[in-house]
Structure formats: structure tokens, C-alpha cells
Scaffold this motif. Sequence first.
Motif, short mmCIF file in Angstrom:
data_model
loop_
_atom_site.label_atom_id
_atom_site.label_comp_id
_atom_site.label_asym_id
_atom_site.label_seq_id
_atom_site.Cartn_x
_atom_site.Cartn_y
_atom_site.Cartn_z
N VAL A 191 1.40 5.39 -0.44
CA VAL A 191 0.74 6.71 -0.33
C VAL A 191 1.55 7.69 -1.19
CG1 VAL A 191 -0.01 8.53 1.21
CG2 VAL A 191 -0.03 6.14 1.98
N THR A 205 -3.40 13.55 -1.38
CA THR A 205 -2.73 12.26 -1.61
C THR A 205 -3.61 11.34 -2.44
OG1 THR A 205 -3.62 11.35 0.43
CG2 THR A 205 -1.43 12.39 0.54
N ARG A 206 -2.94 10.29 -3.00
CA ARG A 206 -3.62 9.19 -3.68
C ARG A 206 -2.96 7.90 -3.18
NH1 ARG A 206 -4.22 10.70 -10.00
NH2 ARG A 206 -5.55 8.84 -9.93
N VAL A 207 -3.76 6.92 -2.75
CA VAL A 207 -3.25 5.69 -2.13
C VAL A 207 -3.54 4.52 -3.06
CG1 VAL A 207 -3.28 4.22 -0.09
CG2 VAL A 207 -3.68 6.68 0.14
N ASN A 242 -3.20 0.27 -3.62
CA ASN A 242 -3.02 -1.05 -3.01
C ASN A 242 -2.67 -2.03 -4.12
OD1 ASN A 242 -2.99 -3.22 -1.35
ND2 ASN A 242 -5.19 -3.27 -0.97
N GLU A 252 -6.97 1.79 -6.46
CA GLU A 252 -6.77 3.11 -5.82
C GLU A 252 -7.83 3.22 -4.73
OE1 GLU A 252 -6.32 7.86 -6.97
OE2 GLU A 252 -6.28 6.32 -8.54
N ILE A 253 -7.38 3.02 -3.49
CA ILE A 253 -8.32 2.89 -2.37
C ILE A 253 -8.68 4.22 -1.73
CG2 ILE A 253 -7.60 0.52 -1.87
CD1 ILE A 253 -5.86 1.60 0.38
N GLU A 254 -7.90 5.27 -2.01
CA GLU A 254 -8.20 6.57 -1.40
C GLU A 254 -7.69 7.68 -2.31
OE1 GLU A 254 -7.33 9.13 2.70
OE2 GLU A 254 -6.73 7.02 2.56
N THR A 255 -8.50 8.71 -2.47
CA THR A 255 -8.14 9.86 -3.30
C THR A 255 -8.68 11.12 -2.64
OG1 THR A 255 -8.28 8.53 -5.32
CG2 THR A 255 -8.27 10.91 -5.59
N ASN A 256 -7.82 12.10 -2.43
CA ASN A 256 -8.26 13.40 -1.92
C ASN A 256 -7.42 14.49 -2.57
OD1 ASN A 256 -5.78 13.57 -0.35
ND2 ASN A 256 -6.76 12.20 1.12
N GLU A 266 0.87 -1.18 0.00
CA GLU A 266 0.00 0.00 0.00
C GLU A 266 0.90 1.23 0.00
OE1 GLU A 266 -2.88 1.87 3.26
OE2 GLU A 266 -3.59 -0.10 2.51
#
Length: 315
Positions: free
Chosen positions: A96, A133-135, A137, A126-130, A94
Motif C-alpha cells: 500500500v 493510496t495506490r495498492v 499486488n 495495481e488493484i486499488e487506486t484512490n 501486496e
Amino acid sequence: MLKSSNNVHKLQSAKHTNFPKIGTMLKISLGLSLFAVLSFGLVYADTISVSVDGTQYAVEYTANDVVISSIEADSETSSLFLTVDVAGSSGSLEVVLDRTFFDSKFEEIDDDFFVLIDGDFADFTEIETNSETRVLNIEVPSGTEEVEIIGSSFGNSPEPPTPVEEPPTPVEEPPTPVEEPPTPVEEPPTPVEEPPTTTTPPKIDDEEPPTTTTTKCGPGTYLVDGVCVLDERCGPGTYLVDGVCVLDERCGPGTVLKYGSCVLANDGPTTQPSKTSSVKTFSVELIFGVIITFVVAGAIGLLAAIMIKANKRKN
């Protein structure tokens, strides 16, 4: 009373019989501790530093059965290379990605990353986007040596928000009063008395006839006291221009302008051309014309004779 005390003693004996031994409890505690240590060793969060065009960035990641040994960035291909070692049959990674460090955009809109494992496309989410940041897995199979993440650019600085300019509040000015000009007062015209005019008849007896004066002379003459006289101020072949004698190029070579005509330069004193000289000039020109005609005709005849003779020889 004795019977009651015997019952209490039996109950206490039963409790001691069912209670686990101390050695067994120690073994269970050691087993749980070892399991916890192994679990924390296989799943851990860490950061790794990478340099992009001389600037250091810290990349956060969480590895499950995966060990990252090194990381490199290629700004020309916009790729991030991770050298990994998988401990078990498979693992997960994972990562970041800070937008100021690495991002993937197309026409200022978020675009998908690409992930390659040993050169082949890999499964990732892509488990998180704001906004910061972009995360990602990434599933890492056993035997993997390199993980490549492809984006669009490195070192993207966040754009400051565009200030919203409020339109200025219009200030209403009071209307300016319009001053009307005063109406002019028309005064009646004052009559002007003109004195009577007397006309004197012209005198006829003492009047002299009007005299005409010459203002322009012909070629070769100039005006002196109202009379055109012969212009002899410059020599033959020249004429006066703005008070200076200049070369007369109005006639051909060997001739000069005299009395409006081009004559030979050695034609004697300047005199008026006579009818006799005109006849002589015409006769000379006529003789020269006849001679030239005969010469041309003779040349044409000779050329024709040569051509006829040449044709006869061919035949």
C-alpha cells in the motif's frame, strides 16, 4: 412392559457404539489448530518504516510466503528497494503506497509504476487506486532477493483545493437625473455712442530730418558715440572679447590681423595697407615661386639622368 424396556436399552447401546472416541476427537482438534497456525504464519499484514531525506514513513504491506527483511528509498532515482526472502515455491506481496509518501505521475496525471525483481521486469497489478493510496499486488517467484518499485517522486504533499471565487453581485445604482442647463435669455445689444474724432494735420515747417545712427562697425574698429574709431585697446596679435584681450588665432604663426588682412607681426606701426606694399608682396611671392619651380625641375631632371645612366649600364 419388559419388552419395551429391553428395546430402550438396545437403542442406548447403539448410540454409544456409533459415538467417536475422545482420543480421536483430540487428534482432529490438534490438527485443525496446527493448520490454522501455519496458515496465519504464511499470510500476514504488517508495516515497515523507511526514511526519505530525514523523514520517516510507514509502509503497509501484506505478504504471502514472503518475508521483508529491510526497505530503502533512493530519492535520486525515485525507487523503493525491498530485500525479501521467499518461503515457498512462489509468493505474493501486496504493498500500500500512500500518495504523500510515494507516487508516480506525469504532468499531474497518474502514471504506471515499474516493478523489477532482481533487475528484471516483474508481473504486478495495481488493484486499488484512490485519492490517497495506490495498492500494488506483486508476484514474487522463489529465490527472489530484491524487489524494486520505481515511481516519479517521494514526499508529495496533497494540494489544497483551489477556492472558487464567486463574482461579486453587481449593485444596480439608480440612474442619476440629468439636469438641463437653463436656456440663456438673449438681451439686445446696447448701442454705444462714440464721440466724433477730429484729425489734426501734421506740421511740416518745424520738422527735422531723421538722423541715422551707426550700430555696427567693421573689423578693427568699434563704436564710440555713434562713430566707428580705430580699435587700439589691445596690443598686436590680440583682440577684445567681452572686455578681455585674448590671443588672436585667426591668422597663422608670425602674422596678425590688421584692417581685415593677415600681415607680419613686425610690420611696423599700424597703418592702412597701401598699393605699393601690395605690389612688393606680390613680387616677392612671384620670385619665390619661380625659384621653387626651377629647383623642382632641376631635381626631376637629375633624377631622370640618373635613371637613364642606370639603364645604359644594364644594357
